[in-house]
Design an enzyme around this catalytic site. Structure first.
Site, mmCIF file in Angstrom:
data_model
loop_
_atom_site.group_PDB
_atom_site.id
_atom_site.type_symbol
_atom_site.label_atom_id
_atom_site.label_comp_id
_atom_site.label_asym_id
_atom_site.label_seq_id
_atom_site.Cartn_x
_atom_site.Cartn_y
_atom_site.Cartn_z
ATOM 1 C CG ASN A 1 -0.528 8.050 6.047
ATOM 2 O OD1 ASN A 1 -0.415 6.933 5.607
ATOM 3 N ND2 ASN A 1 -1.673 8.677 6.013
ATOM 4 C CG HIS B 1 -4.031 14.193 -0.392
ATOM 5 N ND1 HIS B 1 -4.296 13.698 -1.651
ATOM 6 C CD2 HIS B 1 -4.301 13.171 0.471
ATOM 7 C CE1 HIS B 1 -4.695 12.442 -1.555
ATOM 8 N NE2 HIS B 1 -4.716 12.102 -0.277
ATOM 9 C CE1 TYR C 1 -3.444 2.810 0.661
ATOM 10 C CE2 TYR C 1 -1.942 3.517 2.404
ATOM 11 C CZ TYR C 1 -3.027 3.761 1.578
ATOM 12 O OH TYR C 1 -3.690 4.956 1.665
ATOM 13 N N GLY D 1 -6.210 5.295 -0.198
ATOM 14 C CA GLY D 1 -7.608 5.265 0.214
ATOM 15 C C GLY D 1 -8.358 4.160 -0.497
ATOM 16 N NE ARG E 1 -16.305 27.850 51.430
ATOM 17 C CZ ARG E 1 -17.530 27.323 51.569
ATOM 18 N NH1 ARG E 1 -17.683 26.055 51.895
ATOM 19 N NH2 ARG E 1 -18.593 28.077 51.392
#
Length: 496
Positions: free
Chosen positions: A197, A85, A55, A62, A283
């Site tokens: 990535n 991208h 891959y 994708g 407080r």
């Protein structure tokens, strides 16, 4: 000059804080890291030579992961990936954030699981050391499959495209590289994917968020101590036995901080002197501020793991072990940023309640209503509480967790995403709003304690009074207070 050694393993927030604090700081790559880079690259070259199906190296991305890419096209695949991208929108990330993106991405590659070349890591190192900072739009990332859009804008600059900040000016990358005699690089197989990535945008913004939030939470103690004295607050609520009996270390620390800042004050009281108990915003400072400090501990741990993590895909472990996984998924940082948002927003919430106590004539003891120099004719600090309340309300909207949202992408191949970069950006906005609320509390408290008598202040808060009175004046007449609030906020941010 700070030299930051990068080896993929040992980055921490303190070292990055030192790096960011010196404009001449540089990064160096260890020889051991170079060797890991070379070893993983050999595996990628062998995959290409043997035309294996891996891959992102010999396939598309994708939903296109089953589309094989020929040996002759693997370089084109990487460039096409980066260009397609790079579709981020909105204003750019601040320069320190974009600088840290490069440092963190380089550190990840040096772990030796990314399969990149020496040329690529050297180019990143050069950009960092020369302060050639990519223009990276801050919107457009889903926070899984990596921060794809923002990291693509970063990657574009390494090949001479896109825009960069250099010497304070936004310029086309190729113009800057040409002026410096630097050649752009050609991305090799796997390198485009290795650049984008990852979780570096959300993590880089997260690191700066943490640094600023940590300082701001420390500032909140002495600011609250000024308010405490302006209201003649009761110190018994900070007694160590109360907090040790509950057991939270951060609560114990917060109570001790208040006592340390208030030591020697003639403006504090004991229970029963003026009243039996203070309102919760005084407080319960140890309980509330302490709980917010707990979020910092969690956030720091997750950021320091992530900045030394292998978070790209696929990961290379040996010649026979190249695995596709999901380390690019930003869920750990997304949840950490959402938690930080809540922790910081609570500091603003309780600060705004202290502001109300300072200005409300029903709550502020013998102080003038709204600290007005002429009640009725002049409004004094009345609307300062409105402005703080507005910021607190805005924080409540921003504090909605980004990490619980998800939208499927890439035709449902990527069907769960983190939205971590949105969470990180919103955390930044909450931090900025909260700093403005604290600046408002400080502005009002400076006048309150001056009315009560600064000669009665504790020694530590008297030093703070002198330091910040140089920035903001006493409320002796109505005027445009926004300048002084902004100046105080800037000072609180810059005095790191």
């Amino acid at each position: 000059m700070t030299v930051l050694q990068l080896d993929g393993e040992n980055l921490n927030i303190e070292s990055l804080k030192d790096f960011l604090g010196n404009t001449e700081s540089t990064v160096e790559i260890t020889e051991e890291a170079y060797q890991k880079v070379d070893d993983s690259r050999k595996v990628v070259d062998k995959i290409i030579d043997q035309e294996k199906t891996i891959y992102g190296i010999t396939t598309g991305f994708g939903l296109f992961c089953d589309v094989l890419i020929s040996k002759e096209k693997v370089k084109d695949l990487q460039v096409n990936l980066i260009r397609s991208h790079a579709c981020g929108v909105g204003k750019p990330f601040d320069e320190p954030v974009a600088l840290l993106m490069m440092v963190l991405r380089l550190n990840t590659m040096l772990k030796g699981h990314s399969g990149v070349t020496r040329d690529l890591v050297d180019q990143l190192q050069l950009f960092i050391n020369k302060r050639i900072i990519p223009v990276v739009p801050e919107q457009g990332s889903l926070g899984a499959s990596g921060d794809l859009a923002p990291l693509s804008h970063m990657a574009l600059t390494l090949i001479g495209e896109g825009e960069v900040f250099y010497l304070g000016e936004r310029q086309p990358t190729h113009n800057v590289l040409e002026s410096l005699g630097i050649e752009s690089i050609t991305l090799q197989a796997k390198e485009g994917l290795a650049l984008i990535n990852g979780t570096q945008p959300m993590t880089a913004q997260g690191v700066i968020n943490y640094i600023e939030a940590e300082k701001m939470m420390q500032d909140s103690f002495w600011i609250a101590s000024l308010t405490h004295q302006g209201l003649n607050g009761i110190t018994d609520a900070y007694n160590h036995q109360i907090h040790e009996s509950r057991g939270y270390p951060e609560q114990i620390y917060a109570a001790q901080q208040m006592l340390d800042y208030l030591e020697g004050s003639e403006l504090t009281t004991r229970q029963g002197d003026l009243r039996v108990q203070d309102g919760y915003s005084l407080r319960c400072i140890p309980q509330v501020h302490g709980a917010s400090l707990q979020t910092l501990k969690y956030v720091k741990e997750k950021l320091e793991i992530e900045m030394n993590a292998a978070n790209d895909n696929p990961l290379i472990f040996s010649e026979d072990e190249v695995f596709s996984g999901g380390n690019f998924h930003g869920q750990p940082i997304a949840i950490a940023m959402d938690l930080l948002k809540i922790g910081v927003a609570e500091i603003a919430n309780i600060s705004e309640r202290r502001i109300e106590r300072l200005v409300n004539p029903a709550l502020n003891g013998d102080l003038p209503a709204f600290l007005s120099p002429e009640e009725g004719l002049q409004s004094g600090a009345m609307i300062l509480q409105y402005a703080a309340a507005s910021l607190v309300s805005e924080n409540k909207t921003l504090a909605h967790p980004a990490s619980v949202d998800s939208i499927p992408s890439s035709a449902n191949q990527e069907d769960h995403v983190s939205m971590g970069t949105i969470g990180s950006r919103h955390a930044r906005d909450i931090i900025n709003n909260t700093r403005n609320v604290l600046a408002t509390e400080l502005f009002i408290a400076l006048t309150a304690v001056e009315i009560k008598g600064i000669d009665k202040l504790s020694p530590k808060t008297f030093e703070k009074f002198k330091e910040y009175r140089l920035i903001a004046d006493f409320i002796d007449q109505d005027r445009n207070f926004s300048y002084e609030i902004n100046d105080l906020s800037t000072a609180l941010r810059e005095m790191l």
